[in-house]
Design a protein around this motif. Structure first.
Motif, mmCIF file in Angstrom:
data_model
loop_
_atom_site.group_PDB
_atom_site.id
_atom_site.type_symbol
_atom_site.label_atom_id
_atom_site.label_comp_id
_atom_site.label_asym_id
_atom_site.label_seq_id
_atom_site.Cartn_x
_atom_site.Cartn_y
_atom_site.Cartn_z
ATOM 1 N N TYR A 111 0.838 -1.199 0.000
ATOM 2 C CA TYR A 111 0.000 0.000 0.000
ATOM 3 C C TYR A 111 0.875 1.251 0.000
ATOM 4 O O TYR A 111 2.057 1.198 -0.341
ATOM 5 N N ASN A 112 0.299 2.371 0.401
ATOM 6 C CA ASN A 112 0.985 3.649 0.293
ATOM 7 C C ASN A 112 2.081 3.794 1.347
ATOM 8 O O ASN A 112 2.130 3.060 2.341
ATOM 9 N N ASN A 113 2.938 4.803 1.094
ATOM 10 C CA ASN A 113 3.972 5.124 2.075
ATOM 11 C C ASN A 113 3.327 5.584 3.375
ATOM 12 O O ASN A 113 2.351 6.355 3.373
ATOM 13 N N SER A 114 3.853 5.143 4.480
ATOM 14 C CA SER A 114 3.333 5.559 5.789
ATOM 15 C C SER A 114 4.318 5.136 6.871
ATOM 16 O O SER A 114 5.313 4.463 6.607
ATOM 17 N N GLN A 115 4.010 5.566 8.076
ATOM 18 C CA GLN A 115 4.865 5.180 9.204
ATOM 19 C C GLN A 115 4.479 3.787 9.691
ATOM 20 O O GLN A 115 3.300 3.471 9.840
ATOM 21 N N LEU A 116 5.468 2.945 9.926
ATOM 22 C CA LEU A 116 5.222 1.571 10.356
ATOM 23 C C LEU A 116 4.719 1.543 11.802
ATOM 24 O O LEU A 116 5.280 2.193 12.682
ATOM 25 N N GLN A 117 3.648 0.790 12.016
ATOM 26 C CA GLN A 117 3.142 0.559 13.365
ATOM 27 C C GLN A 117 3.660 -0.807 13.832
ATOM 28 O O GLN A 117 3.315 -1.828 13.241
ATOM 29 N N TYR A 118 4.472 -0.807 14.863
ATOM 30 C CA TYR A 118 5.049 -2.069 15.322
ATOM 31 C C TYR A 118 5.297 -2.006 16.824
ATOM 32 O O TYR A 118 5.253 -0.935 17.448
ATOM 33 N N GLU A 119 5.554 -3.167 17.404
ATOM 34 C CA GLU A 119 5.911 -3.219 18.822
ATOM 35 C C GLU A 119 6.842 -4.401 19.070
ATOM 36 O O GLU A 119 6.890 -5.352 18.283
ATOM 37 N N ILE A 120 7.572 -4.335 20.179
ATOM 38 C CA ILE A 120 8.439 -5.416 20.629
ATOM 39 C C ILE A 120 8.070 -5.721 22.078
ATOM 40 O O ILE A 120 8.104 -4.819 22.929
ATOM 41 N N VAL A 121 7.708 -6.980 22.349
ATOM 42 C CA VAL A 121 7.293 -7.366 23.699
ATOM 43 C C VAL A 121 8.258 -8.396 24.263
ATOM 44 O O VAL A 121 8.873 -9.179 23.526
ATOM 45 N N ASP A 122 8.384 -8.371 25.568
ATOM 46 C CA ASP A 122 9.180 -9.358 26.294
ATOM 47 C C ASP A 122 8.308 -10.597 26.473
ATOM 48 O O ASP A 122 7.259 -10.542 27.112
ATOM 49 N N ALA B 37 8.636 -13.138 28.285
ATOM 50 C CA ALA B 37 8.477 -13.562 29.676
ATOM 51 C C ALA B 37 7.430 -12.732 30.388
ATOM 52 O O ALA B 37 6.899 -13.148 31.420
ATOM 53 N N ASN B 38 7.105 -11.584 29.851
ATOM 54 C CA ASN B 38 6.094 -10.714 30.440
ATOM 55 C C ASN B 38 5.387 -9.977 29.304
ATOM 56 O O ASN B 38 5.657 -8.809 29.045
ATOM 57 N N PRO B 39 4.477 -10.675 28.591
ATOM 58 C CA PRO B 39 3.903 -10.136 27.355
ATOM 59 C C PRO B 39 3.139 -8.827 27.513
ATOM 60 O O PRO B 39 2.876 -8.150 26.519
ATOM 61 N N GLU B 40 2.763 -8.481 28.740
ATOM 62 C CA GLU B 40 2.044 -7.218 28.930
ATOM 63 C C GLU B 40 2.982 -6.023 28.798
ATOM 64 O O GLU B 40 2.527 -4.889 28.637
ATOM 65 N N ASN B 41 4.279 -6.266 28.915
ATOM 66 C CA ASN B 41 5.251 -5.174 28.834
ATOM 67 C C ASN B 41 5.870 -5.115 27.440
ATOM 68 O O ASN B 41 6.411 -6.107 26.954
ATOM 69 N N SER B 42 5.767 -3.984 26.814
ATOM 70 C CA SER B 42 6.404 -3.770 25.517
ATOM 71 C C SER B 42 7.465 -2.686 25.667
ATOM 72 O O SER B 42 7.386 -1.840 26.566
ATOM 73 N N LEU B 43 8.465 -2.751 24.795
ATOM 74 C CA LEU B 43 9.530 -1.751 24.853
ATOM 75 C C LEU B 43 8.979 -0.370 24.514
ATOM 76 O O LEU B 43 8.132 -0.218 23.628
#
Length: 360
Positions: A292-303, A305-311
């Motif tokens: 699709y079109n150029n845009s800002q990437l939406q992403y996340e990195i999670v631990d 061992a504790n999936p509720e916490n993301s960087l």
């Protein structure tokens, strides 16, 4: 004539009392101590008064709780136990394990129960025994939400011989809950249930307060090509509240395991590669296709061992239409931990990559 009237009065009294019925929905209201007050007393006769008693026993016929309302007036129609009536009640907890948890949390633990409601109406003659109207209900209670395992996921093939474990607690949450993690080796022709029941654990860790644990320092490394079964149980004191399902995973390392450094990029996929990839220079390199079109990437990195916490404060990534390669250097990575990077494309598919960060 008087004799006839007396007989009719006695018959009328019997019919009046016989039309008292107690209704209760244990599947809906039987989870909590307060829910016991939601019984309905249906009276299609005239007004009566007496003592009202609620008794709950567990599956072993041991007393859990007894509530006595010494004086209750039951009017014609549907009657409920209002707060004023309940304030006059006396409550006594039994000696069962479920009683201890109920007295602390106000909730019944998982198990089978019998709920009995009894209305005792004194006879007009003091020498006669009271008229008893009783209804009992059976119910097997399950936790509102079960204890769920998170990682390693069921059937996973991982390369980390000292993985972290994580799970989701049952709800409602009780502050006194403690967890026990058991990990055992599993034979190729052995069921996970048999493995948990019969095999010697490599991890048997109790009194855990958190919903995740790093690999215990005192436990030996897991063995390559070995399959393992794991389960978590939750207790309050000596009372078992719930047990998770039994999941399995295998230590399956690829001899040509990629290291994400020196310009190597990993392609994100919907299911992700079964192996974890090693990041040693702090730079996470990944590739994906954007249709699709150029845009800002939406992403996340999670631990994991504790999936509720993301960087937090991840670098911004600008993506363009077509194939993209991205290099990011996130802050907060901890050596030896497992992470999950995930993005969502315009088709609302989640693309993922698992990696382990290791300091040089």
């Amino acid at each position: 004539m008087k004799y006839t009237l007396l007989i009719l009065a006695m018959l009328a009294g019997s019919l009046l009392h016989a039309q008292v019925l107690i209704n209760y929905q244990p599947a809906i209201n039987g989870q909590t101590l307060d829910g016991l007050s939601l019984a309905q007393i249906v009276n299609t006769g005239g007004e009566v008064a007496g003592a009202f008693k609620i008794t709950v026993k567990d599956g072993n016929n041991a007393g859990v709780v007894s509530i006595l309302i010494p004086s209750l007036t039951v009017h014609p129609g549907v009657n409920t136990l209002n707060k004023g009536v309940m304030r006059s009640a006396s409550i006594r907890f039994g000696e069962s394990a479920a009683a201890a948890l109920l007295s602390q949390s106000g909730r019944f633990p998982e198990g089978e129960y019998e709920y009995c409601f009894e209305l005792s109406v004194p006879d007009v003659k003091p020498s006669m025994p009271p008229l008893i109207y009783e209804n009992c209900f059976q119910q097997a209670l399950q936790p509102a939400t079960p204890l769920l395992l998170i990682d390693p996921y069921n059937g996973a093939e991982i390369c980390n011989v000292r993985p972290a474990f994580s799970w989701q607690p049952p709800m409602p949450f009780v502050n006194s809950m403690r967890y026990r993690l058991v990990v055992v080796p599993k034979g190729d022709n052995e069921t996970p249930e048999a493995a948990i029941a019969n095999n010697r654990p490599v991890i048997n860790k109790g009194e855990l307060r958190q919903q995740h644990i790093n690999y215990p320092v005192t436990s030996p490394d897991l063995v390559k090509d070995q399959e393992y079964a794991w389960q978590v149980t939750v207790y309050s004191g000596s009372t078992l509240i719930s047990s998770s399902e039994i999941w399995t995973f295998r230590i399956q390392c690829d001899d040509t395991l990629d290291t994400l450094q020196g310009g190597s990029f990993r392609e994100l996929t919907v299911e992700g590669n079964k192996n974890f990839y090693i990041v040693t220079d702090g730079i996470v390199r990944f590739a994906f296709t954007n249709y699709y079109n150029n845009s800002q990437l939406q992403y996340e990195i999670v631990d994991l061992a504790n999936p509720e916490n993301s960087l937090k404060k991840l670098p911004r990534v600008q993506m363009h239409a077509g194939h993209n390669k991205a290099e990011i250097k996130p802050t907060g990575l901890i050596s030896g931990k497992q992470y999950l990077l995930k993005i969502k494309n315009a088709d609302k598919q989640e693309l993922i990559m698992r990696f382990i960060y290791q300091d040089n």
